[in-house]
Design an enzyme around this catalytic site. Structure first.
Site, PDB file in Angstrom:
ATOM      1  N   SER A 106       0.850  -1.187   0.000  1.00 53.91           N
ATOM      2  CA  SER A 106       0.000   0.000   0.000  1.00 53.91           C
ATOM      3  C   SER A 106       0.887   1.238   0.000  1.00 53.91           C
ATOM      4  CB  SER A 106      -0.871  -0.014   1.258  1.00 53.91           C
ATOM      5  OG  SER A 106      -1.490   1.225   1.450  1.00 53.91           O
TER       6      SER A 106
ATOM      7  N   TYR B 133      -1.978  -1.309  10.567  1.00 52.67           N
ATOM      8  CA  TYR B 133      -2.063  -1.523   9.119  1.00 52.67           C
ATOM      9  C   TYR B 133      -0.798  -0.980   8.456  1.00 52.67           C
ATOM     10  CZ  TYR B 133      -4.049  -1.379   4.367  1.00 52.67           C
ATOM     11  OH  TYR B 133      -4.280  -1.547   3.023  1.00 52.67           O
TER      12      TYR B 133
HETATM   13  N1  NAP Z   1      -8.765  -1.060  -1.672  1.00 49.21           N
HETATM   14  C1  NAP Z   1      -7.733  -0.245  -1.603  1.00 49.21           C
HETATM   15  O1  NAP Z   1      -7.862   0.972  -1.859  1.00 49.21           O
HETATM   16  C2  NAP Z   1      -6.371  -0.773  -1.216  1.00 49.21           C
HETATM   17  C3  NAP Z   1      -5.296   0.102  -1.242  1.00 49.21           C
HETATM   18  C4  NAP Z   1      -4.030  -0.373  -0.896  1.00 49.21           C
HETATM   19  C5  NAP Z   1      -3.870  -1.711  -0.551  1.00 49.21           C
HETATM   20  N2  NAP Z   1      -4.948  -2.538  -0.530  1.00 49.21           N
HETATM   21  C6  NAP Z   1      -4.720  -3.939  -0.178  1.00 49.21           C
HETATM   22  O2  NAP Z   1      -5.391  -4.773  -1.093  1.00 49.21           O
HETATM   23  C7  NAP Z   1      -5.660  -6.032  -0.472  1.00 49.21           C
HETATM   24  C8  NAP Z   1      -7.110  -6.443  -0.711  1.00 49.21           C
HETATM   25  O3  NAP Z   1      -7.960  -5.560  -0.011  1.00 49.21           O
HETATM   26  P1  NAP Z   1      -9.356  -5.063  -0.575  1.00 49.21           P
HETATM   27  O4  NAP Z   1      -9.244  -3.609  -0.750  1.00 49.21           O
HETATM   28  O5  NAP Z   1      -9.770  -5.910  -1.715  1.00 49.21           O
HETATM   29  O6  NAP Z   1     -10.276  -5.294   0.715  1.00 49.21           O
HETATM   30  P2  NAP Z   1     -11.482  -6.303   1.028  1.00 49.21           P
HETATM   31  O7  NAP Z   1     -12.518  -6.238  -0.022  1.00 49.21           O
HETATM   32  O8  NAP Z   1     -11.863  -5.971   2.426  1.00 49.21           O
HETATM   33  O9  NAP Z   1     -10.798  -7.736   0.958  1.00 49.21           O
HETATM   34  C9  NAP Z   1     -10.005  -8.247   1.990  1.00 49.21           C
HETATM   35  C10 NAP Z   1     -10.000  -9.747   1.908  1.00 49.21           C
HETATM   36  O10 NAP Z   1      -9.220 -10.258   3.013  1.00 49.21           O
HETATM   37  C11 NAP Z   1      -9.991 -11.263   3.671  1.00 49.21           C
HETATM   38  N3  NAP Z   1      -9.694 -11.401   5.088  1.00 49.21           N
HETATM   39  C12 NAP Z   1      -9.734 -10.465   6.049  1.00 49.21           C
HETATM   40  N4  NAP Z   1      -9.492 -11.021   7.240  1.00 49.21           N
HETATM   41  C13 NAP Z   1      -9.279 -12.340   7.032  1.00 49.21           C
HETATM   42  C14 NAP Z   1      -9.002 -13.441   7.878  1.00 49.21           C
HETATM   43  N5  NAP Z   1      -8.909 -13.298   9.194  1.00 49.21           N
HETATM   44  N6  NAP Z   1      -8.861 -14.662   7.322  1.00 49.21           N
HETATM   45  C15 NAP Z   1      -8.992 -14.846   5.988  1.00 49.21           C
HETATM   46  N7  NAP Z   1      -9.270 -13.834   5.136  1.00 49.21           N
HETATM   47  C16 NAP Z   1      -9.418 -12.599   5.653  1.00 49.21           C
HETATM   48  C17 NAP Z   1     -11.419 -10.742   3.512  1.00 49.21           C
HETATM   49  O11 NAP Z   1     -12.341 -11.765   3.841  1.00 49.21           O
HETATM   50  P3  NAP Z   1     -13.806 -11.409   4.444  1.00 49.21           P
HETATM   51  O12 NAP Z   1     -14.631 -11.106   3.231  1.00 49.21           O
HETATM   52  O13 NAP Z   1     -14.180 -12.647   5.168  1.00 49.21           O
HETATM   53  O14 NAP Z   1     -13.635 -10.214   5.343  1.00 49.21           O
HETATM   54  C18 NAP Z   1     -11.406 -10.339   2.052  1.00 49.21           C
HETATM   55  O15 NAP Z   1     -11.539 -11.451   1.205  1.00 49.21           O
HETATM   56  C19 NAP Z   1      -5.281  -5.865   0.997  1.00 49.21           C
HETATM   57  O16 NAP Z   1      -3.985  -6.414   1.211  1.00 49.21           O
HETATM   58  C20 NAP Z   1      -5.247  -4.365   1.173  1.00 49.21           C
HETATM   59  O17 NAP Z   1      -4.399  -3.973   2.218  1.00 49.21           O
HETATM   60  C21 NAP Z   1      -6.196  -2.106  -0.859  1.00 49.21           C
END
Ligand code: NAP
Length: 260
Positions: free
Chosen positions: A153, A166
């Site tokens: 990130s 985070y």
């Molecule tokens: N979106 C952004 O703007 C952004 C920016 C920078 C980096 N990122 C990174 O991108 C990646 C994906 O995030 P996202 O934005 O797509 O968010 P998201 O939609 O919240 O997806 C997160 C995923 O992680 C899973 N997860 C969370 N806790 C878990 C656990 N205890 N065991 C197993 N799985 C778990 C969630 O499962 P559940 O559905 O069960 O919660 C979900 O499938 C992350 O590493 C995040 O830090 C995102």
């Protein structure tokens, strides 16, 4: 980013584990990898959500995926070893590992950060990536060319007030990626990281509940960078951190990429 046009068979016959494949970027990446020929192993804690993405991939008549339910907040080291064992029994090797699952935790000063929540965020976002990589390395070595991607990130590059666990976990991911890339240099395993940039997901909405979402990228918008890092067109890259929304050094996709 949009310049990269992966060939349909880019990931043909590849076995790829995607953590956090139940929503957002992970869900989209799992589907895109499958659409480009991969057998994807869907890892998440919510079985119903895993079954939904599984069904979606099966209905598209893509390579049959697999589900691996695991709560990364609670899994102990032995469970990662068990996972690797099960993957070896069923697939024999691993060609790709996308470390994607993460939780935001809370935005609060470190002085007031809930201790149990801090531990949980670091466990999911950092320790689980150490434990799964450690357990899966023997399987990744069985692939002629494996690609491991750490999702980082912008917050993992510059410390920012209130981002607490985070932010620390994302710095840790960059460090782990660089250490592994150095340790595995000149082997068949490449390690890189990807910064998705602002993307419309559950996690983003939690961090910025009031923002105007109309200009945000969608998970689909950033898939070229994920496909690129996972596939053979990026085989020269190791130890690199790329920004999914601004990266522009894509080579032209070659037919070699579908044969590798
Ligand atoms: N979106 C952004 O703007 C952004 C920016 C920078 C980096 N990122 C990174 O991108 C990646 C994906 O995030 P996202 O934005 O797509 O968010 P998201 O939609 O919240 O997806 C997160 C995923 O992680 C899973 N997860 C969370 N806790 C878990 C656990 N205890 N065991 C197993 N799985 C778990 C969630 O499962 P559940 O559905 O069960 O919660 C979900 O499938 C992350 O590493 C995040 O830090 C995102």
């Amino acid at each position: 980013m949009q310049d990269y046009q992966p060939l349909p068979g880019l990931l043909k016959n590849k076995v790829i584990l995607v953590t956090g494949s139940t929503s957002g970027i992970g869900r989209c990446a799992a589907k895109n990898f499958a659409e480009h020929g991969a057998t994807v192993i869907l890892l998440g804690r919510n079985v119903k959500a895993l079954e939904e993405i599984y069904d979606e991939i099966v209905q598209l008549r893509l390579a049959q995926p697999a589900i691996y339910p695991l709560d990364l907040a609670r899994a102990n080291p032995d469970q990662y070893v068990e996972m690797a064992k099960r993957l070896e029994e069923n697939f024999g090797r691993l060609d790709g590992l996308l470390h994607n699952a993460a939780q935001l935790g809370t935005l609060t000063p470190i002085e007031h950060y809930d201790i149990a929540l801090w531990y949980e965020v670091i466990q999911i976002n950092l320790h689980s990536r150490f434990l799964s990589t450690r357990a899966c390395l023997p399987l990744l070595r069985k692939s002629p060319r494996a690609s491991v991607i750490f999702t980082t990130s912008e917050i993992g590059k510059t410390g920012k007030a209130y981002w607490g666990a985070y932010c620390v976990s994302k710095f840790g991911n960059e460090a782990m990626m660089q250490i592994l890339a150095d340790e595995l240099d000149n082997t068949g395993i490449r390690i890189n990281s990807i910064n998705p940039g602002p993307v419309m997901t559950k996690l983003r909405a939690q961090a910025y509940p009031a923002e105007d979402k109309s200009n945000l990228a969608t998970p689909d918008d950033i898939m070229p960078a994920y496909l690129y890092l996972m596939g053979a067109d990026s085989q020269h890259l190791n130890g690199q951190s790329i920004d999914a929304q601004t990266y522009s050094h894509f080579p032209e996709a070659t037919t070699e990429s579908i044969q590798s």
